[in-house]
Design a protein around this motif. Sequence first.
Motif, mmCIF file in Angstrom:
data_model
loop_
_atom_site.group_PDB
_atom_site.id
_atom_site.type_symbol
_atom_site.label_atom_id
_atom_site.label_comp_id
_atom_site.label_asym_id
_atom_site.label_seq_id
_atom_site.Cartn_x
_atom_site.Cartn_y
_atom_site.Cartn_z
ATOM 1 N N ASP A 55 -47.361 -79.760 35.092
ATOM 2 C CA ASP A 55 -46.333 -80.538 34.402
ATOM 3 C C ASP A 55 -46.919 -81.862 33.890
ATOM 4 O O ASP A 55 -46.614 -82.301 32.788
ATOM 5 C CB ASP A 55 -45.161 -80.788 35.370
ATOM 6 C CG ASP A 55 -44.046 -81.510 34.664
ATOM 7 O OD1 ASP A 55 -43.663 -81.054 33.579
ATOM 8 O OD2 ASP A 55 -43.591 -82.569 35.166
ATOM 9 N N THR A 56 -47.760 -82.482 34.684
ATOM 10 C CA THR A 56 -48.332 -83.786 34.297
ATOM 11 C C THR A 56 -49.394 -83.635 33.218
ATOM 12 O O THR A 56 -49.430 -84.397 32.254
ATOM 13 C CB THR A 56 -48.996 -84.457 35.538
ATOM 14 O OG1 THR A 56 -48.012 -84.547 36.565
ATOM 15 C CG2 THR A 56 -49.544 -85.835 35.211
ATOM 16 N N ASN A 57 -50.258 -82.637 33.375
ATOM 17 C CA ASN A 57 -51.444 -82.540 32.513
ATOM 18 C C ASN A 57 -51.337 -81.526 31.378
ATOM 19 O O ASN A 57 -52.061 -81.618 30.390
ATOM 20 C CB ASN A 57 -52.668 -82.189 33.370
ATOM 21 C CG ASN A 57 -52.999 -83.319 34.311
ATOM 22 O OD1 ASN A 57 -53.493 -84.356 33.890
ATOM 23 N ND2 ASN A 57 -52.675 -83.150 35.594
ATOM 24 N N ARG A 75 -46.845 -79.364 39.793
ATOM 25 C CA ARG A 75 -46.816 -80.793 39.416
ATOM 26 C C ARG A 75 -48.012 -81.134 38.524
ATOM 27 O O ARG A 75 -47.881 -81.848 37.532
ATOM 28 C CB ARG A 75 -46.830 -81.676 40.680
ATOM 29 C CG ARG A 75 -45.419 -82.052 41.163
ATOM 30 C CD ARG A 75 -45.480 -83.211 42.153
ATOM 31 N NE ARG A 75 -46.318 -82.927 43.304
ATOM 32 C CZ ARG A 75 -45.927 -82.270 44.389
ATOM 33 N NH1 ARG A 75 -44.694 -81.810 44.462
ATOM 34 N NH2 ARG A 75 -46.753 -82.065 45.399
ATOM 35 N N PHE A 76 -49.188 -80.593 38.874
ATOM 36 C CA PHE A 76 -50.396 -80.857 38.072
ATOM 37 C C PHE A 76 -50.188 -80.326 36.646
ATOM 38 O O PHE A 76 -50.485 -81.007 35.662
ATOM 39 C CB PHE A 76 -51.629 -80.204 38.710
ATOM 40 C CG PHE A 76 -52.909 -80.546 37.998
ATOM 41 C CD1 PHE A 76 -53.698 -81.600 38.423
ATOM 42 C CD2 PHE A 76 -53.310 -79.832 36.861
ATOM 43 C CE1 PHE A 76 -54.868 -81.945 37.733
ATOM 44 C CE2 PHE A 76 -54.474 -80.167 36.173
ATOM 45 C CZ PHE A 76 -55.255 -81.220 36.622
ATOM 46 N N GLU A 120 -47.736 -78.346 44.336
ATOM 47 C CA GLU A 120 -48.767 -79.269 43.857
ATOM 48 C C GLU A 120 -49.354 -78.783 42.521
ATOM 49 O O GLU A 120 -49.566 -79.566 41.591
ATOM 50 C CB GLU A 120 -49.866 -79.347 44.916
ATOM 51 C CG GLU A 120 -50.786 -80.512 44.723
ATOM 52 C CD GLU A 120 -51.951 -80.479 45.721
ATOM 53 O OE1 GLU A 120 -51.852 -79.746 46.728
ATOM 54 O OE2 GLU A 120 -52.952 -81.156 45.458
ATOM 55 N N LYS A 160 -46.738 -83.534 26.319
ATOM 56 C CA LYS A 160 -45.483 -84.295 26.462
ATOM 57 C C LYS A 160 -44.988 -84.805 25.108
ATOM 58 O O LYS A 160 -43.867 -85.287 24.996
ATOM 59 C CB LYS A 160 -45.699 -85.510 27.383
ATOM 60 C CG LYS A 160 -46.163 -85.181 28.798
ATOM 61 C CD LYS A 160 -44.985 -84.967 29.726
ATOM 62 C CE LYS A 160 -45.462 -84.849 31.163
ATOM 63 N NZ LYS A 160 -44.429 -84.304 32.036
ATOM 64 N N PRO A 187 -55.329 -84.313 28.353
ATOM 65 C CA PRO A 187 -54.336 -84.227 29.423
ATOM 66 C C PRO A 187 -53.060 -84.975 29.038
ATOM 67 O O PRO A 187 -53.122 -86.086 28.512
ATOM 68 C CB PRO A 187 -55.036 -84.913 30.614
ATOM 69 C CG PRO A 187 -56.485 -84.867 30.291
ATOM 70 C CD PRO A 187 -56.587 -84.916 28.796
ATOM 71 N N GLY A 188 -51.928 -84.328 29.267
ATOM 72 C CA GLY A 188 -50.634 -84.978 29.004
ATOM 73 C C GLY A 188 -50.179 -84.873 27.555
ATOM 74 O O GLY A 188 -49.054 -85.249 27.231
#
Length: 276
Positions: free
Chosen positions: A16-18, A13-14, A10, A191, A187-188
């Motif tokens: 990787d996303t943020n 994943r956080f 978890e 990417k 956040p993000g």
Amino acid sequence: MPPAGSLTDEQLRFFDTNGYLVLESFSSAEEVKAMRDRMTELVDGFDGASAAIFSTKDHRHAKNDFFFKSAENISFFFEEKAFGDDGCLKQAKELSINKVGHALHELDPVFKKFSFSANISSLFSSLSYKRPAVIQSMYIFKQPGIGGEVVPHQDNTFLYTEPPSCTGLWLALEDANKTNGCLWAIPGSHKNGIIRRMIRDENGTHFDNPLPTFDQKDFVPLEVKSGDLVVIHGDLVHQSFENLSPVSRHALSLHVIDTEECYKGKIHLSHSMEIS
Ligand SMILES: O=C(O)CCC(=O)C(=O)O
């Protein structure tokens, strides 16, 4: 219990996303105290003279050798607003220093112990680093009243490898909140890749692209408690505002790269140290 640096699916994943992750209570109160006490000793021993000003607004520090040599030693940098019109410090040296760096991890036993601890090692295993190495360390004071802003940036701009591999670790050594100048991040934003690189050549340092204007509404505050660790993706856009409050905001920042396959000679590696 798994080590504090061992990340769950978890958490991964956080991240990787943020592009960031807060690990609460990563360091114990004793560990934090040891680092703060050690920095008090180092500042006591500092003569107040051999130092430069650090500013992320005009990067004046990057125009002289003092900054680059600090990769190999423990150097002191003053806050931009520490001096009066007469050129003298307006307050005691311990309330005037912006940061101390950049080889604390290599040269000081207290900071070395933290930088190469089992928790840090397991964190980089979780992030799938093959040969993580600390490339720089700094103790940031964010002094009351004059703690300088850190303009929006990505760490990969300054600590570039091919492919990019820098991860920042930012350990709160005091509670950090919106009042005393906590970190803010988009956040993000990691990417979208690297926006610009700092190039160092025979003409000195320059950037290959201008700094874009970011919409301040996109930033979220990363308010944390003393002992919490913020993990920062190298492409994450982050910043911090001036500290106009009467309370300091001490933090330790480490930057780690993967030396296994990434390093292509772009940054000075002789003072990086592998995390086993
Ligand atoms: O401590 C701060 O205010 C900023 C630190 C930072 O941006 C970093 O360590 O990359």
